[in-house]
Design a protein around this motif. Sequence first.
Motif, PDB file in Angstrom:
ATOM      1  N   ILE A 123       0.835  -1.205   0.000  1.00 38.32           N
ATOM      2  CA  ILE A 123       0.000   0.000   0.000  1.00 38.32           C
ATOM      3  C   ILE A 123       0.869   1.255   0.000  1.00 38.32           C
ATOM      4  O   ILE A 123       0.529   2.272  -0.614  1.00 38.32           O
ATOM      5  CB  ILE A 123      -0.963  -0.009   1.214  1.00 38.32           C
ATOM      6  N   GLN A 124       2.032   1.176   0.657  1.00 39.76           N
ATOM      7  CA  GLN A 124       2.965   2.304   0.675  1.00 39.76           C
ATOM      8  C   GLN A 124       3.722   2.404  -0.653  1.00 39.76           C
ATOM      9  O   GLN A 124       4.021   3.496  -1.117  1.00 39.76           O
ATOM     10  CB  GLN A 124       3.931   2.147   1.843  1.00 39.76           C
ATOM     11  N   ARG A 125       4.004   1.244  -1.252  1.00 48.28           N
ATOM     12  CA  ARG A 125       4.691   1.236  -2.550  1.00 48.28           C
ATOM     13  C   ARG A 125       3.852   1.923  -3.618  1.00 48.28           C
ATOM     14  O   ARG A 125       4.377   2.680  -4.443  1.00 48.28           O
ATOM     15  CB  ARG A 125       4.978  -0.200  -2.994  1.00 48.28           C
ATOM     16  N   ASP A 126       2.557   1.631  -3.626  1.00 50.51           N
ATOM     17  CA  ASP A 126       1.675   2.230  -4.637  1.00 50.51           C
ATOM     18  C   ASP A 126       1.662   3.746  -4.504  1.00 50.51           C
ATOM     19  O   ASP A 126       1.731   4.472  -5.503  1.00 50.51           O
ATOM     20  CB  ASP A 126       0.254   1.675  -4.487  1.00 50.51           C
ATOM     21  N   ARG A 127       1.566   4.218  -3.278  1.00 47.89           N
ATOM     22  CA  ARG A 127       1.570   5.665  -3.047  1.00 47.89           C
ATOM     23  C   ARG A 127       2.925   6.263  -3.442  1.00 47.89           C
ATOM     24  O   ARG A 127       2.985   7.281  -4.135  1.00 47.89           O
ATOM     25  CB  ARG A 127       1.277   5.954  -1.571  1.00 47.89           C
ATOM     26  N   ALA A 128       4.000   5.615  -3.014  1.00 48.45           N
ATOM     27  CA  ALA A 128       5.349   6.111  -3.323  1.00 48.45           C
ATOM     28  C   ALA A 128       5.598   6.144  -4.821  1.00 48.45           C
ATOM     29  O   ALA A 128       6.162   7.115  -5.347  1.00 48.45           O
ATOM     30  CB  ALA A 128       6.388   5.239  -2.626  1.00 48.45           C
ATOM     31  N   ALA A 129       5.182   5.087  -5.533  1.00 48.85           N
ATOM     32  CA  ALA A 129       5.390   5.035  -6.984  1.00 48.85           C
ATOM     33  C   ALA A 129       4.649   6.174  -7.678  1.00 48.85           C
ATOM     34  O   ALA A 129       5.166   6.794  -8.608  1.00 48.85           O
ATOM     35  CB  ALA A 129       4.929   3.686  -7.527  1.00 48.85           C
ATOM     36  N   GLY A 130       3.436   6.468  -7.200  1.00 45.90           N
ATOM     37  CA  GLY A 130       2.676   7.583  -7.776  1.00 45.90           C
ATOM     38  C   GLY A 130       3.362   8.918  -7.548  1.00 45.90           C
ATOM     39  O   GLY A 130       3.424   9.761  -8.457  1.00 45.90           O
ATOM     40  N   CYS A 184      10.868   8.201   3.198  1.00 49.53           N
ATOM     41  CA  CYS A 184      10.715   7.203   4.257  1.00 49.53           C
ATOM     42  C   CYS A 184       9.229   7.043   4.583  1.00 49.53           C
ATOM     43  O   CYS A 184       8.558   8.007   4.962  1.00 49.53           O
ATOM     44  CB  CYS A 184      11.491   7.628   5.504  1.00 49.53           C
ATOM     45  N   SER A 185       8.720   5.810   4.444  1.00 53.64           N
ATOM     46  CA  SER A 185       7.312   5.524   4.745  1.00 53.64           C
ATOM     47  C   SER A 185       7.136   4.699   6.013  1.00 53.64           C
ATOM     48  O   SER A 185       6.018   4.536   6.492  1.00 53.64           O
ATOM     49  CB  SER A 185       6.665   4.775   3.571  1.00 53.64           C
ATOM     50  N   SER A 186       8.244   4.145   6.531  1.00 55.63           N
ATOM     51  CA  SER A 186       8.171   3.369   7.768  1.00 55.63           C
ATOM     52  C   SER A 186       9.537   3.368   8.443  1.00 55.63           C
ATOM     53  O   SER A 186      10.568   3.505   7.777  1.00 55.63           O
ATOM     54  CB  SER A 186       7.724   1.923   7.490  1.00 55.63           C
ATOM     55  N   ILE A 187       9.546   3.206   9.742  1.00 54.00           N
ATOM     56  CA  ILE A 187      10.798   3.260  10.498  1.00 54.00           C
ATOM     57  C   ILE A 187      11.729   2.115  10.120  1.00 54.00           C
ATOM     58  O   ILE A 187      12.955   2.238  10.243  1.00 54.00           O
ATOM     59  CB  ILE A 187      10.529   3.242  12.011  1.00 54.00           C
ATOM     60  N   GLN A 188      11.176   0.986   9.641  1.00 53.68           N
ATOM     61  CA  GLN A 188      12.014  -0.156   9.277  1.00 53.68           C
ATOM     62  C   GLN A 188      12.971   0.175   8.124  1.00 53.68           C
ATOM     63  O   GLN A 188      14.017  -0.446   7.981  1.00 53.68           O
ATOM     64  CB  GLN A 188      11.140  -1.363   8.887  1.00 53.68           C
ATOM     65  N   GLN A 189      12.611   1.152   7.302  1.00 59.05           N
ATOM     66  CA  GLN A 189      13.465   1.522   6.168  1.00 59.05           C
ATOM     67  C   GLN A 189      14.756   2.209   6.613  1.00 59.05           C
ATOM     68  O   GLN A 189      15.704   2.297   5.839  1.00 59.05           O
ATOM     69  CB  GLN A 189      12.708   2.469   5.225  1.00 59.05           C
ATOM     70  N   CYS A 206       1.990   7.071   6.112  1.00 56.15           N
ATOM     71  CA  CYS A 206       0.900   6.456   5.358  1.00 56.15           C
ATOM     72  C   CYS A 206       0.833   4.979   5.722  1.00 56.15           C
ATOM     73  O   CYS A 206       1.768   4.425   6.294  1.00 56.15           O
ATOM     74  CB  CYS A 206       1.116   6.618   3.849  1.00 56.15           C
ATOM     75  N   GLY A 207      -0.278   4.342   5.392  1.00 58.81           N
ATOM     76  CA  GLY A 207      -0.429   2.920   5.684  1.00 58.81           C
ATOM     77  C   GLY A 207      -0.799   2.666   7.133  1.00 58.81           C
ATOM     78  O   GLY A 207      -1.133   3.592   7.888  1.00 58.81           O
ATOM     79  N   PRO A 208      -0.753   1.400   7.575  1.00 58.95           N
ATOM     80  CA  PRO A 208      -1.117   1.041   8.961  1.00 58.95           C
ATOM     81  C   PRO A 208      -0.246   1.768   9.986  1.00 58.95           C
ATOM     82  O   PRO A 208       0.966   1.894   9.793  1.00 58.95           O
ATOM     83  CB  PRO A 208      -0.858  -0.481   9.003  1.00 58.95           C
ATOM     84  N   PHE A 240      -3.625  11.073  11.147  1.00 60.83           N
ATOM     85  CA  PHE A 240      -2.218  10.943  11.521  1.00 60.83           C
ATOM     86  C   PHE A 240      -1.650  12.231  12.127  1.00 60.83           C
ATOM     87  O   PHE A 240      -0.519  12.219  12.632  1.00 60.83           O
ATOM     88  CB  PHE A 240      -1.374  10.555  10.303  1.00 60.83           C
ATOM     89  N   LYS A 241      -2.409  13.307  12.079  1.00 58.44           N
ATOM     90  CA  LYS A 241      -1.899  14.588  12.587  1.00 58.44           C
ATOM     91  C   LYS A 241      -1.542  14.509  14.069  1.00 58.44           C
ATOM     92  O   LYS A 241      -0.667  15.234  14.545  1.00 58.44           O
ATOM     93  CB  LYS A 241      -2.930  15.692  12.354  1.00 58.44           C
ATOM     94  N   LYS A 242      -2.212  13.611  14.803  1.00 60.23           N
ATOM     95  CA  LYS A 242      -1.950  13.491  16.245  1.00 60.23           C
ATOM     96  C   LYS A 242      -0.535  12.996  16.528  1.00 60.23           C
ATOM     97  O   LYS A 242      -0.043  13.131  17.649  1.00 60.23           O
ATOM     98  CB  LYS A 242      -2.970  12.554  16.885  1.00 60.23           C
ATOM     99  N   TYR A 243       0.118  12.401  15.516  1.00 62.69           N
ATOM    100  CA  TYR A 243       1.490  11.932  15.689  1.00 62.69           C
ATOM    101  C   TYR A 243       2.519  12.962  15.229  1.00 62.69           C
ATOM    102  O   TYR A 243       3.712  12.671  15.221  1.00 62.69           O
ATOM    103  CB  TYR A 243       1.714  10.639  14.899  1.00 62.69           C
ATOM    104  N   LEU A 244       2.046  14.142  14.864  1.00 57.21           N
ATOM    105  CA  LEU A 244       2.929  15.127  14.226  1.00 57.21           C
ATOM    106  C   LEU A 244       2.971  16.458  14.973  1.00 57.21           C
ATOM    107  O   LEU A 244       3.277  17.492  14.368  1.00 57.21           O
ATOM    108  CB  LEU A 244       2.471  15.364  12.778  1.00 57.21           C
ATOM    109  N   TYR A 245       2.665  16.450  16.281  1.00 55.17           N
ATOM    110  CA  TYR A 245       2.673  17.706  17.030  1.00 55.17           C
ATOM    111  C   TYR A 245       4.045  18.370  17.010  1.00 55.17           C
ATOM    112  O   TYR A 245       4.153  19.599  17.089  1.00 55.17           O
ATOM    113  CB  TYR A 245       2.237  17.456  18.480  1.00 55.17           C
ATOM    114  N   ALA A 246       5.092  17.564  16.901  1.00 51.65           N
ATOM    115  CA  ALA A 246       6.450  18.123  16.903  1.00 51.65           C
ATOM    116  C   ALA A 246       6.794  18.803  15.580  1.00 51.65           C
ATOM    117  O   ALA A 246       7.806  19.505  15.500  1.00 51.65           O
ATOM    118  CB  ALA A 246       7.464  17.020  17.194  1.00 51.65           C
ATOM    119  N   ARG A 247       5.947  18.598  14.551  1.00 60.11           N
ATOM    120  CA  ARG A 247       6.208  19.202  13.250  1.00 60.11           C
ATOM    121  C   ARG A 247       4.977  19.981  12.769  1.00 60.11           C
ATOM    122  O   ARG A 247       4.102  19.450  12.112  1.00 60.11           O
ATOM    123  CB  ARG A 247       6.574  18.117  12.238  1.00 60.11           C
TER     124      ARG A 247
END
Length: 266
Positions: A123-130, A184-189, A206-208, A240-247
């Motif tokens: 799901i992240q790949r599709d968004r990233a490719a676009g 970067c779409s996930s911390i694992q990257q 983006c994504g889960p 997802f805005k609730k995870y972005l208060y620092a930005r």
Amino acid sequence: MNYSLLEKSHRENQLDSLRILYRNKLSDLNKVRVKVTDSEKRLKVIHEKFEKSNQLNIALQHHLDRMRQLLSDSKAQITFEEDYRLRTNYYISQMSKQSGSTTMALDWRSYKGVIVSPDCLQIQRDRAAGLMLELSRSGFLCFAFSEDTIGDMERISDGFYKFKNEVFLLKWLQAQSVIPMVLCSSIQQSAWFDLIEEKILWYDLCGPENIFLGDDASSKLRHYDLLKQAKYVTYADSSFKKYLYARKDAFFLDANESGHLKMRFN
């Protein structure tokens, strides 16, 4: 005229007719019994097949439940730090094994910049490719991970390439004097792009949520660390805005409407 003989003959004829009728009815009854017996046999076969199928479905469901539990246990056992270490060791070991040339007939200097999207969920790949496709149309050289890539690298259009060999692209980037932007779409990257000494980080939520946030304390710390490091922060859903208060400069980004992004990058 002997009426008694006539009456006797008439009764015998009636009796013969009744016998014939009885035999016919008996024959019809036997045919019906045969059909009923055949139907019962077929129903029994169908019932047995249904029972076997039902038992198989139950067994498959139990198997799936066990697999889900094993997967859950496996995830619970591997922390972000351990996952990061394993991924890093893998990339380093593969880079030492792939001693061949990483030269590509590609002049990145003729583009506005280089943007790379590493491996992630589909799901992240599709968004990233676009996003990569849209930015390539604005003059950037863009690379997006795809398992369907033909060879290590495949040209899709001018400035837009898909790749499936992360080590190949990593070695090529390290050999250039370019400072790439990494989506970067996930911390694992981070195990992959941390091996690039100089880079510009673009963090896209983006994504889960458990993918970009992770499941343990160290993964959440990494999320906030990426928020600090990233030059650009975007998100695909308003929740997802609730995870972005620092930005406070983070902005919503629709994969099909990247005009805002192009203006910032230009």
